[in-house]
Design a protein around this motif. Structure first.
Motif, PDB file in Angstrom:
ATOM      1  N   UNK A  93      48.405  52.520  47.346  1.00 42.40           N
ATOM      2  CA  UNK A  93      48.245  51.144  47.976  1.00 42.40           C
ATOM      3  C   UNK A  93      48.365  50.039  47.242  1.00 42.40           C
ATOM      4  N   UNK A  94      49.019  50.319  46.291  1.00 42.57           N
ATOM      5  CA  UNK A  94      49.195  49.303  45.073  1.00 42.57           C
ATOM      6  C   UNK A  94      50.362  48.615  44.527  1.00 42.57           C
ATOM      7  N   UNK A  95      51.363  48.471  45.354  1.00 42.62           N
ATOM      8  CA  UNK A  95      52.586  47.837  44.992  1.00 42.62           C
ATOM      9  C   UNK A  95      52.527  46.402  45.063  1.00 42.62           C
ATOM     10  N   UNK A  96      52.752  45.624  43.930  1.00 43.23           N
ATOM     11  CA  UNK A  96      52.333  44.310  43.860  1.00 43.23           C
ATOM     12  C   UNK A  96      50.723  44.000  43.409  1.00 43.23           C
ATOM     13  N   UNK A  97      49.957  44.949  43.242  1.00 48.42           N
ATOM     14  CA  UNK A  97      48.512  44.543  42.952  1.00 48.42           C
ATOM     15  C   UNK A  97      48.737  44.500  41.400  1.00 48.42           C
ATOM     16  N   UNK A  98      47.742  43.448  41.082  1.00 44.31           N
ATOM     17  CA  UNK A  98      47.887  42.907  39.535  1.00 44.31           C
ATOM     18  C   UNK A  98      46.207  43.406  39.096  1.00 44.31           C
ATOM     19  N   UNK A  99      46.204  43.770  37.816  1.00 46.07           N
ATOM     20  CA  UNK A  99      44.989  43.844  37.082  1.00 46.07           C
ATOM     21  C   UNK A  99      45.011  42.992  35.819  1.00 46.07           C
ATOM     22  N   UNK A 100      43.837  42.105  35.695  1.00 46.92           N
ATOM     23  CA  UNK A 100      44.054  41.126  34.586  1.00 46.92           C
ATOM     24  C   UNK A 100      45.587  40.628  34.335  1.00 46.92           C
ATOM     25  N   UNK A 101      46.232  40.295  35.095  1.00 48.09           N
ATOM     26  CA  UNK A 101      47.520  39.296  35.284  1.00 48.09           C
ATOM     27  C   UNK A 101      48.681  40.300  35.208  1.00 48.09           C
ATOM     28  N   UNK A 102      48.443  41.777  35.031  1.00 52.65           N
ATOM     29  CA  UNK A 102      49.434  42.702  34.987  1.00 52.65           C
ATOM     30  C   UNK A 102      49.671  43.535  36.177  1.00 52.65           C
ATOM     31  N   UNK A 103      50.852  43.702  36.483  1.00 52.40           N
ATOM     32  CA  UNK A 103      51.150  44.371  37.887  1.00 52.40           C
ATOM     33  C   UNK A 103      50.759  46.041  37.538  1.00 52.40           C
ATOM     34  N   UNK A 104      50.188  46.642  38.519  1.00 50.90           N
ATOM     35  CA  UNK A 104      49.862  48.040  38.356  1.00 50.90           C
ATOM     36  C   UNK A 104      51.154  48.685  38.175  1.00 50.90           C
ATOM     37  N   UNK A 105      51.289  49.873  37.387  1.00 56.12           N
ATOM     38  CA  UNK A 105      52.616  50.371  37.332  1.00 56.12           C
ATOM     39  C   UNK A 105      53.155  49.880  35.915  1.00 56.12           C
ATOM     40  N   UNK A 106      52.828  48.786  35.303  1.00 55.26           N
ATOM     41  CA  UNK A 106      53.777  48.288  33.998  1.00 55.26           C
ATOM     42  C   UNK A 106      53.315  49.050  33.015  1.00 55.26           C
ATOM     43  N   UNK A 107      52.301  49.823  32.987  1.00 54.12           N
ATOM     44  CA  UNK A 107      51.784  50.783  31.995  1.00 54.12           C
ATOM     45  C   UNK A 107      51.285  52.039  32.391  1.00 54.12           C
ATOM     46  N   UNK A 108      51.082  53.045  31.491  1.00 59.24           N
ATOM     47  CA  UNK A 108      50.382  54.297  31.904  1.00 59.24           C
ATOM     48  C   UNK A 108      51.383  55.099  32.816  1.00 59.24           C
ATOM     49  N   UNK A 109      50.632  56.029  33.615  1.00 57.59           N
ATOM     50  CA  UNK A 109      51.533  56.894  34.755  1.00 57.59           C
ATOM     51  C   UNK A 109      50.821  56.233  36.123  1.00 57.59           C
ATOM     52  N   UNK A 110      51.741  55.795  36.933  1.00 56.48           N
ATOM     53  CA  UNK A 110      51.315  55.602  38.142  1.00 56.48           C
ATOM     54  C   UNK A 110      52.291  56.186  39.286  1.00 56.48           C
ATOM     55  N   UNK A 111      51.727  56.780  40.443  1.00 63.99           N
ATOM     56  CA  UNK A 111      52.394  57.277  41.516  1.00 63.99           C
ATOM     57  C   UNK A 111      52.310  56.249  42.737  1.00 63.99           C
ATOM     58  N   UNK A 112      53.555  55.727  43.326  1.00 64.12           N
ATOM     59  CA  UNK A 112      53.690  54.890  44.393  1.00 64.12           C
ATOM     60  C   UNK A 112      54.094  55.734  45.818  1.00 64.12           C
ATOM     61  N   UNK A 113      53.686  55.168  46.779  1.00 64.04           N
ATOM     62  CA  UNK A 113      54.170  55.788  48.085  1.00 64.04           C
ATOM     63  C   UNK A 113      55.114  54.959  48.884  1.00 64.04           C
ATOM     64  N   UNK A 114      55.794  55.416  49.673  1.00 65.50           N
ATOM     65  CA  UNK A 114      56.815  54.463  50.421  1.00 65.50           C
ATOM     66  C   UNK A 114      56.687  55.148  52.027  1.00 65.50           C
ATOM     67  N   UNK A 115      55.675  55.542  52.217  1.00 65.42           N
ATOM     68  CA  UNK A 115      55.440  56.117  53.721  1.00 65.42           C
ATOM     69  C   UNK A 115      55.589  54.898  54.492  1.00 65.42           C
ATOM     70  N   UNK A 116      55.882  55.037  55.677  1.00 65.06           N
ATOM     71  CA  UNK A 116      55.993  53.911  56.646  1.00 65.06           C
ATOM     72  C   UNK A 116      54.719  53.036  56.770  1.00 65.06           C
ATOM     73  N   UNK A 117      53.714  53.552  56.650  1.00 68.19           N
ATOM     74  CA  UNK A 117      52.329  52.565  56.733  1.00 68.19           C
ATOM     75  C   UNK A 117      52.306  51.883  55.306  1.00 68.19           C
ATOM     76  N   UNK A 118      52.924  52.235  54.184  1.00 69.77           N
ATOM     77  CA  UNK A 118      52.450  51.531  52.924  1.00 69.77           C
ATOM     78  C   UNK A 118      53.462  50.105  52.823  1.00 69.77           C
ATOM     79  N   UNK A 119      53.362  49.401  51.699  1.00 66.62           N
ATOM     80  CA  UNK A 119      53.539  48.053  51.655  1.00 66.62           C
ATOM     81  C   UNK A 119      55.052  47.910  51.694  1.00 66.62           C
ATOM     82  N   UNK A 120      55.849  48.545  51.135  1.00 75.26           N
ATOM     83  CA  UNK A 120      57.222  48.913  51.649  1.00 75.26           C
ATOM     84  C   UNK A 120      57.539  50.306  51.961  1.00 75.26           C
ATOM     85  N   UNK A 121      58.753  50.560  52.595  1.00 74.35           N
ATOM     86  CA  UNK A 121      58.939  52.135  53.116  1.00 74.35           C
ATOM     87  C   UNK A 121      60.389  52.392  52.609  1.00 74.35           C
ATOM     88  N   UNK A 122      60.304  53.539  52.506  1.00 73.26           N
ATOM     89  CA  UNK A 122      61.835  54.094  52.721  1.00 73.26           C
ATOM     90  C   UNK A 122      61.874  55.268  53.626  1.00 73.26           C
TER      91      UNK A 122
END
Ligand SMILES: *Cc1c(COP(=O)(O)O)cnc(C)c1O
Length: 400
Positions: A171-200
């Motif tokens: 749910x979190x493409x473009x989401x920021x935590x303390x000024x940093x984008x989610x996904x810019x560290x650690x391990x993250x999984x994003x989805x591009x299902x048609x209802x998500x913020x971008x789709x493939x």
């Protein structure tokens, strides 16, 4: 009443998106190739702030982004890459998409459910810490609805105890935590299902900093074949490629990646539109006492507004969430449920002995949450229609 049905979600597809996919089709290279590689590169760039982004990354190493056929496939491969199996415990909210729980069980491991905050639907670091045992191998928090989970403290204690932290960022493409984008560290999984913020169409992305973990994910997503740098550059599978370990088949085709690339060019614009509509919803719903929107978490974060969720409390009307959804449907307004608590699904009740009362905030919300229409191509007039229909449902409970 609206004459045309308003779905709760609809992907924003422009002529440029369509042209990008058509170009791939014309090129005759339609499976994983140059577009997937470019999508991975652009996605990683976006996460660390890119040229246009407001977020920035302080310190740390480069982010590896790996495009996959779905977020479910991505999570499957990640659990395998982390060697999760029988005897291992994985801490997760029950209020999540059921794919996560299914994969934990399919890996032979045990899901350990933690309750969520009643008004943000987030798992808290303290709830997770309280559920840790010597068998805990992975923690999978969800950045719910597009807000950020409180991952700072989770990162700290997971690192200290050698537990992997895999953030469900569907749910979190473009989401920021303390000024940093989610996904810019650690391990993250994003989805591009048609209802998500971008789709493939369908698709997902695994992001991580650890290069050897990334290489294992790359191998496992494509038959377990050893792929060297040259192969990756050529985007072909050399005839000499050998199976290093048994793997899956979860690569993202270029038809999908081209759509993803085209959508990424508009992600901030689309998220801004979602945010504006959400603020308008909040204002218009402030005097509707029968529904309660979610609250914002108290720490600094930026919301990407994947979903606009309300809890249908019904006030004095006695109207349940099911009645409410049905009544809105009759008024040409679509809604959704994200999500029904996983521990209350038939299989988990029957095999794990889960029962009502174990996770009070999760269950309270599972019975009442409802996602209202929210997508970038919506107008304020559409929000007005939804709010008018909601008021009508509660004003005329008999005429539902
Ligand atoms: C959509 C979603 C997933 C699964 O994504 P797919 O790409 O459909 O596999 C996982 N977790 C959450 C929280 C989601 O919303």
């Amino acid at each position: 009443m609206r004459s045309e049905f308003l779905p709760f979600s609809r992907p924003s597809i422009t002529d440029a998106d369509i042209a990008a996919v058509v170009d791939v089709l014309r090129s005759r290279w339609i499976t994983t190739g140059p577009k997937a590689a470019e999508f991975e590169r652009k996605f990683a760039e976006y996460l660390i702030g890119g040229q246009a982004g407001s977020a920035s990354k302080s310190g740390g190493s480069e982010i590896q982004a790996i495009a996959m056929a779905s977020a479910t496939g991505a999570m499957h491969v990640m659990l395998k890459a982390l060697d999760i199996g029988p005897g291992d415990e994985v801490i997760t909210p029950s209020l999540t998409w059921v794919s996560t729980i299914n994969l934990i069980v399919l890996a032979g491991a045990t899901p350990v459910f933690v309750d969520v905050d009643r008004d943000t639907l987030m798992v808290s670091p303290s709830a997770i810490e309280a559920a840790v045992t010597p068998r805990t191998k992975v923690v999978i928090p969800v950045h719910y609805a597009g807000a950020a989970a409180d991952i700072g403290p989770m990162r700290q204690f997971c690192e200290k105890r050698g537990i992997a932290l895999v953030e469900d960022a569907a749910h979190a493409l473009g989401t920021e935590y303390h000024g940093e984008r989610i996904g810019n560290r650690g391990i993250t999984v994003f989805s591009f299902h048609p209802i998500k913020n971008i789709t493939t169409g369908e698709g997902g992305m695994v992001c991580c900093e650890d290069e050897s973990l990334a290489n294992r994910v790359r191998r496992l997503k494509f038959h377990g074949l050893g792929v060297d740098a040259f192969d990756r550059q050529m985007q072909g599978r050399s005839p000499q490629a050998e199976t290093i370990e048994p793997g899956y088949k979860y690569n993202m085709p270029d038809m999908s990646a081209a759509l993803g690339l085209s959508q990424m060019a508009r992600v901030d614009e689309m998220n801004k539109r979602r945010g504006d509509l959400a603020m308008y919803y909040r204002k218009k719903l402030a005097d509707v006492e029968e529904v309660a929107p979610l609250a914002d978490p108290p720490y600094p974060m930026k919301h990407s507004w994947h979903l606009f969720i309300v809890r249908v409390t019904g006030g004095r009307s006695g109207i349940t969430r099911e009645d409410f959804m049905e009544a809105l449907k009759k008024r040409n307004i679509g809604t959704g449920i994200h999500f029904r608590a996983a521990h209350m699904h038939k299989y988990y009740v029957e095999t794990m002995g889960m029962r009502r009362g174990m996770l009070p905030n999760t269950e309270w919300n599972s019975d009442r949450i409802c996602s209202l229409p929210l997508f970038p191509d919506m107008t304020q007039a559409d929000v007005d229609d939804v709010v008018a229909a909601i008021k009508d449902v509660f004003a005329n409970p008999k005429a539902r």
